[in-house]
Design a protein around this motif. Structure first.
Motif, mmCIF file in Angstrom:
data_model
loop_
_atom_site.group_PDB
_atom_site.id
_atom_site.type_symbol
_atom_site.label_atom_id
_atom_site.label_comp_id
_atom_site.label_asym_id
_atom_site.label_seq_id
_atom_site.Cartn_x
_atom_site.Cartn_y
_atom_site.Cartn_z
ATOM 1 N N UNK A 1 0.902 -1.230 0.139
ATOM 2 C CA UNK A 1 -0.085 -0.125 0.050
ATOM 3 C C UNK A 1 1.002 1.187 -0.057
ATOM 4 N N UNK A 2 1.976 1.215 1.046
ATOM 5 C CA UNK A 2 2.948 2.384 0.919
ATOM 6 C C UNK A 2 3.477 2.496 -0.416
ATOM 7 N N UNK A 3 4.118 1.370 -0.825
ATOM 8 C CA UNK A 3 4.775 1.738 -2.146
ATOM 9 C C UNK A 3 3.945 2.046 -3.303
ATOM 10 N N UNK A 4 2.835 1.803 -3.024
ATOM 11 C CA UNK A 4 1.653 2.126 -4.415
ATOM 12 C C UNK A 4 1.614 3.484 -4.108
ATOM 13 N N UNK A 5 0.984 3.913 -2.947
ATOM 14 C CA UNK A 5 0.911 5.532 -2.496
ATOM 15 C C UNK A 5 2.152 6.364 -2.921
ATOM 16 N N UNK A 6 3.294 6.046 -2.637
ATOM 17 C CA UNK A 6 4.569 6.752 -2.834
ATOM 18 C C UNK A 6 4.865 6.769 -4.452
ATOM 19 N N UNK A 7 4.490 5.572 -5.067
ATOM 20 C CA UNK A 7 4.608 5.737 -6.754
ATOM 21 C C UNK A 7 3.503 6.546 -7.536
ATOM 22 N N UNK A 8 2.597 6.834 -6.800
ATOM 23 C CA UNK A 8 1.523 7.535 -7.698
ATOM 24 C C UNK A 8 1.020 8.955 -7.002
ATOM 25 N N UNK A 9 1.996 9.703 -7.185
ATOM 26 C CA UNK A 9 1.509 11.238 -6.442
ATOM 27 C C UNK A 9 0.501 11.822 -6.911
ATOM 28 N N UNK A 10 -0.365 11.334 -8.031
ATOM 29 C CA UNK A 10 -1.424 11.922 -8.582
ATOM 30 C C UNK A 10 -2.719 11.455 -7.712
#
Length: 79
Positions: free
Chosen positions: A47-56
């Motif tokens: 989840x954190x990896x996804x959030x960090x990788x998708x700043x939009x």
């Protein structure tokens, strides 16, 4: 004093460690409500990896003091 900066993919493991430590504290306080689920760390990492990788989709910051993470802030805009 910690500095606040945008989170990067290199911070994800540290973010997970902070959350795991906090959840463990909560579990000791109220285990009937805050028991840590098996596999929670892996799910948090994804989840954190996804959030960090998708700043939009989300903005993530960390408080960093001498290379050690002290806190995490995640903001998810809701349209």
């Amino acid at each position: 004093m910690p500095s606040i900066r945008p989170a990067t993919p290199a911070d994800v493991d540290g973010m997970v460690a902070l959350v795991q430590r906090h959840r463990a504290d909560l579990e000791r306080w109220r285990p009937d409500f805050w028991s840590v689920a098996e596999g929670a760390a892996g799910l948090s990492r994804m989840w954190f990896g996804h959030l960090v990788a998708t700043p939009e989709k989300a903005r993530c910051w960390v408080a960093d003091e001498d290379g050690a993470l002290q806190g995490v802030l995640i903001a998810i805009p809701i349209p």
